[in-house]
Scaffold this active site. Structure first.
Site, PDB file in Angstrom:
ATOM      1  N   SER A 179     -24.708 -20.312  -1.171  1.00  0.00           N
ATOM      2  CA  SER A 179     -23.816 -21.455  -0.932  1.00  0.00           C
ATOM      3  C   SER A 179     -24.143 -22.266   0.313  1.00  0.00           C
ATOM      4  O   SER A 179     -23.840 -23.450   0.387  1.00  0.00           O
ATOM      5  CB  SER A 179     -22.364 -20.973  -0.880  1.00  0.00           C
ATOM      6  OG  SER A 179     -22.213 -19.959   0.099  1.00  0.00           O
ATOM      7  N   GLU A 189      -9.054 -30.410   5.668  1.00  0.00           N
ATOM      8  CA  GLU A 189      -8.920 -29.165   6.427  1.00  0.00           C
ATOM      9  C   GLU A 189     -10.288 -28.498   6.443  1.00  0.00           C
ATOM     10  O   GLU A 189     -11.126 -28.777   5.593  1.00  0.00           O
ATOM     11  CB  GLU A 189      -7.899 -28.243   5.743  1.00  0.00           C
ATOM     12  CG  GLU A 189      -8.455 -27.373   4.607  1.00  0.00           C
ATOM     13  CD  GLU A 189      -8.997 -28.152   3.413  1.00  0.00           C
ATOM     14  OE1 GLU A 189      -8.545 -29.294   3.206  1.00  0.00           O
ATOM     15  OE2 GLU A 189      -9.882 -27.637   2.710  1.00  0.00           O
ATOM     16  N   LYS A 239     -20.461 -27.814  -0.131  1.00  0.00           N
ATOM     17  CA  LYS A 239     -19.263 -28.623   0.105  1.00  0.00           C
ATOM     18  C   LYS A 239     -19.494 -30.124  -0.086  1.00  0.00           C
ATOM     19  O   LYS A 239     -18.591 -30.858  -0.461  1.00  0.00           O
ATOM     20  CB  LYS A 239     -18.740 -28.380   1.525  1.00  0.00           C
ATOM     21  CG  LYS A 239     -18.343 -26.939   1.802  1.00  0.00           C
ATOM     22  CD  LYS A 239     -16.889 -26.715   1.509  1.00  0.00           C
ATOM     23  CE  LYS A 239     -16.412 -25.290   1.554  1.00  0.00           C
ATOM     24  NZ  LYS A 239     -17.037 -24.368   2.477  1.00  0.00           N
TER      25      LYS A 239
END
Ligand SMILES: *Cc1c(COP(=O)(O)O)cnc(C)c1O
Length: 391
Positions: free
Chosen positions: A375, A110, A88
């Site tokens: 991830s 969010e 991210k």
């Protein structure tokens, strides 16, 4: 590479379906994002941050024990080793630079698992910008360490109390706030939302496949992998891991979504299998919905995959047969997380464990090169692991 049309369509998916109040804001972003992303100054500043702050390039690690176990060459792209512990941050830093270049001073975001909230709060702390993070009440409870991190980083965590009180609802509330405060920059966390967000986020995450490509050539001596496997919530780590391989049909792209308690259990987030064409959060894509168009509440033990839609680029790749969709249940993901931990000494995020679970479902051949995009790291899921494994 895969670029949408000027209006943000990938085939029949994508576009920008936004209320009147947001039109100017989204249009401003659409007109500017490529100018900034492709300017030398922006590229240099982002590359510098990715190298020295995030720790890129992340390793492409040959998992030898897992390779013996599955009888193929298994490589892990170690996004879990980035600063803040998941992919991210690649996107958050790119967008914060974009926001700053566009003269924006307030950030909203969010979050589901809290990884994007942490990434956004981190980027905001670094740039000295105030940050509000919308997060479902259920997620606030199951991802407590990330909530504390965001608060320590100076972000305000705003609970979303509607619907299933998870990611979809947090996104709804972020959009609602944005409508009331159109001067804020909405730093979206995945390849979702109205155009140009899906393209913007895919480009920022594409660094993953760019590195995989270079590392395979330089370190492994192969031109391309046989498979790239990634889990899918909104689809950003998958989009990033697939990006530079999309044109190369020799590479099989496998997207793994969360089957929760089972595809037919009524408690899943398997949008590829259960979704139909609809509009969610500003774009037309596959959505889990009733015949009347009501969003079906998604479920996954993993907060980062608990989303009833899917980025439009991935919907298109699936629709055209370029990408294969598999799914993993909560239980399969938990077992895959334990297997990786015990075989390789790496505790994965529960999201990433869904991608690992797909290794059981492919008929792999001995010399095949399989890249699994890891991830994120599992620290945030320790509570879940403790509960399920009686640790
Ligand atoms: C958020 C998250 C995901 C899911 O989001 P995508 O946009 O589909 O990548 C997957 N893994 C981790 C570790 C996450 O934090």
């Amino acid at each position: 590479m895969m670029q949408p049309t000027e209006n943000g369509f990938y085939g029949e998916f994508g576009g920008a379906f936004v209320p009147e109040m947001l039109y100017a804001n989204v249009e401003e972003l659409r007109q500017n994002y490529l100018l900034f992303l492709e300017s030398d100054g922006f590229k240099k500043e982002l590359a510098d941050l990715l190298k020295h702050y995030v720790g890129r390039p992340t390793p492409l690690y040959r998992a030898s024990n897992l390779s013996s176990h599955f009888g193929a060459e298994i490589y892990l792209k170690r996004e879990d080793l980035t600063h803040t512990g998941a992919h991210k941050i690649n996107n958050a830093l790119g967008q914060i630079l974009l926001a700053r270049n566009m003269g924006k001073t307030h950030i909203i975001a969010e979050t589901g698992a809290g990884q994007h909230g942490v990434a956004a709060a981190t980027a905001c702390a670094l740039m000295g910008m105030p940050c509000k993070v919308f997060m479902g009440e259920v997620d606030i409870e199951r991802q407590a360490p990330n909530v504390a991190r965001m608060k320590m980083l100076g972000a305000e965590v705003v609970p979303a109390t509607s619907g299933s009180k998870t990611l979809k609802d947090a996104t709804n509330e972020a959009i609602r706030y944005w409508i009331g405060h159109p001067d804020t920059y909405y730093l979206i966390g995945s390849v979702v939302g109205p155009h140009p967000y899906p393209d913007l986020v895919a480009r920022l995450q594409a660094v993953i496949s760019k590195e995989i490509e270079e590392q395979l050539v330089k370190e492994v001596g192969v031109e391309q992998p046989d498979y790239v496997i990634a889990c899918v919530g909104g689809g950003s780590n998958a989009a990033g891991a697939f990006y530079h391989f999309i044109e190369n049909k020799k590479v099989k792209l496998v997207a793994v979504e969360a089957a929760g308690k089972g595809i037919d259990s009524g408690e899943s987030a398997a949008t590829f299998q259960l979704g139909t064409k609809g509009i969610i959060h500003g774009n037309q894509t596959l959505v889990m919905q009733t015949e009347e168009g009501q969003i079906i509440e998604p479920y996954s033990l993993s907060a980062g995959l608990d989303y009833p839609g899917i980025g439009p680029m991935l919907a298109h790749l699936l629709h055209t047969g370029r990408c294969e969709a598999l799914s993993a249940t909560d239980e399969e993901a938990l077992q895959a997380a334990m297997l990786l931990t015990q075989k390789e000494g790496i505790i994965p995020a529960l999201e990433s464990a869904h991608a690992l679970a797909a290794l059981h479902k492919l008929s792999l051949k001995p010399k095949e090169v399989v890249v699994v995009n890891l991830s994120g790291r599992g620290d945030k899921d320790l509570g879940t692991y403790m509960k399920h494994f009686n640790l």
